[in-house]
Scaffold this motif. Sequence first.
Motif, PDB file in Angstrom:
ATOM      1  N   VAL A 321       0.858  -1.170  -0.030  1.00  6.09           N
ATOM      2  CA  VAL A 321      -0.118   0.191   0.035  1.00  6.09           C
ATOM      3  C   VAL A 321       0.876   1.245   0.016  1.00  6.09           C
ATOM      4  CG1 VAL A 321      -1.929   1.052   1.401  1.00  6.09           C
ATOM      5  CG2 VAL A 321      -1.793  -1.282   1.221  1.00  6.09           C
ATOM      6  N   ALA A 322       1.931   1.380   0.513  1.00  6.50           N
ATOM      7  CA  ALA A 322       2.915   2.250   0.819  1.00  6.50           C
ATOM      8  C   ALA A 322       3.529   2.499  -0.598  1.00  6.50           C
ATOM      9  CB  ALA A 322       4.176   2.244   1.854  1.00  6.50           C
ATOM     10  N   TYR A 323       3.824   1.808  -1.468  1.00 11.71           N
ATOM     11  CA  TYR A 323       4.388   2.005  -2.678  1.00 11.71           C
ATOM     12  C   TYR A 323       3.572   2.411  -3.591  1.00 11.71           C
ATOM     13  CZ  TYR A 323       9.453   0.378  -1.934  1.00 11.71           C
ATOM     14  OH  TYR A 323      10.482   0.320  -1.603  1.00 11.71           O
ATOM     15  N   SER A 324       2.043   1.954  -3.618  1.00 15.99           N
ATOM     16  CA  SER A 324       1.140   2.349  -4.337  1.00 15.99           C
ATOM     17  C   SER A 324       0.991   3.790  -4.363  1.00 15.99           C
ATOM     18  CB  SER A 324      -0.044   1.589  -4.125  1.00 15.99           C
ATOM     19  OG  SER A 324      -0.778   2.106  -2.955  1.00 15.99           O
ATOM     20  N   ALA A 325       1.200   4.568  -3.252  1.00 16.09           N
ATOM     21  CA  ALA A 325       1.174   6.003  -3.253  1.00 16.09           C
ATOM     22  C   ALA A 325       2.104   6.484  -4.247  1.00 16.09           C
ATOM     23  CB  ALA A 325       1.556   6.297  -1.732  1.00 16.09           C
TER      24      ALA A 325
END
Length: 576
Positions: A321-325
């Motif tokens: 989820v962090a990298y999707s930002a």
Amino acid sequence: MGSVGTVGSVAASTLGFPILTVIVFLPLGGAILTALVPASDDGLARRVGLLAAVAEVGFVAYLLVAFKPVAGFQFVSQQPWIGSFGIAWKVGVDGISLFLVAVSALLFLVAMAGPPLRGSARAFMTWMLLLEAACIGAFLSMDLFLFFVMFEVTLVPAYFLVAGWGGPRRNYAAMKFFIYTFAGSAFFFVALLSLVFLTAPAHHGHATFDLITLTRLAGGLPHADQVLIFAGFAVGFAVKAPLVPFHSWLPDAYTEASTGGSMVLAGVMFALGGYGILRLGVFILPRGASDLAPVLLTLAVVGITYGAVVTIMQRDLKRLVAYSAIVSVAFVVLGEFAFSAQGVAGGVLQMVNESLTIGALFYMVGVVAERRGALRFSELGGIQKSAPILAAVFLAVVLSAVGLPGLNGFVSEFLVLAGTFVTHRWWAVVATTAIITGVIYFLWAYQRVFHGPARAANAAVREMSWGEIAAVAPLLAGIAFLGVYPAPLLDRLTPSVDHLLAHVQSADPAAHVPRISGGALSYSVPADQNVDSGLQTPAGAGATAAPVGAGAPAGAGSGAASSASAVPAAPSGGTR
């Protein structure tokens, strides 16, 4: 869009009660009161903090209702501060900042009320409220020194929220976040001082930090100076967002922060970067923005493709989820530098939607982590069998993240891609790959967490409680409402976007702002906020302004309460 007289009355009627000053200082006052609560009474500290956050949502709700869908800043409050340096307390809100303030107030309340809290509630509430005051203060600032102060203050509570309530590597992540963003702020500060001192001779030798005044004066700077100053702004805000290649602090900070910390870091603070580029960079220095737009557009599509690849490779749900930002940030920048009405509106809407969606995603990840104590995909699976409501709510948020029609993510992504295709076709073509890759990594992650055989502890995962459902419900409501009926937001956003694009077109007629030959959209802005005198028509003249960039100005401003500006009309068949 409203008549000249209408805007004049709006400007006059919104100065009686300083609601924006209250909105900035209310969380600060709540932070002070929370800090004064005895350390042994965490329950009282939590109640005081939540009461301040609820009151903040109430004032912001009133602001939403009272805001008029016209261009220009409303509810402006101004008080002298450091007069010898041209610094004042000046706050105002327009269509671009309005919903960023609203979603920030909502997300802070959910982040403080929803996730379970371990450790000192008094300290956590204090830092959260201080961060809320600084973030909202930055969105409302109309004085660049005030903006810089608010922008920098966010670093301190964000650092302690990561370091105090984060995961095993929280100290490393907090220090990395602080160093990166502080270094980026140095570029911003140097560029800001350069702008102020270089424009001082044209301001009777006096420095000023006023947003409107600096915007008027910046157009008289040499072309090279405008480009260099904009580059300094862009670097500072690109680190904050963060945009590739300034993103390496993001995965560690977002992953190691607590659930509430991750929600506000990813949902609010990233918007400060995107907002800063648009409000300070493009608005003050449109010529520099136009010249460097290809660079920013290229970084955006690189961020979209790179972010998608590294996100697919993750083996931990929260880190995914962090990298999707990274992809979402790149979409914001892509829309902002498309220089079309659809693109810029889509970029701003993407910031609002990302706040709702990624805030809900991190909340749901926290719910899973609370039950399982693990987030690696190899340790999860089959949770849907024992927790179907948890699986259903998580799926709804995932579908928002992948841009399913009917949910908020679709609207902003469509506007960004359509607006970019109008002006920068090949960048838009590359960016469309994010639609496919987003479906791959989000749905694949969902499948690995909730489907398949339920082994060991996964077979007895506790269902979501009513309290947890109630906490995430406001975010789900926003996701659904903006997906089905985004018109209230777009109606208030579009006049400010049109005003911005008219300013870009005035500064650089070669900028890729689409317009229809022989057609123009007229609207009104307060005269003291009009930064392009060549775009003014006499107040009350009733004349139709000429299309932006079409030649001689329709008339000169007369110093009345407001003036009409010509704005390029949307391309035929476009979405406004």
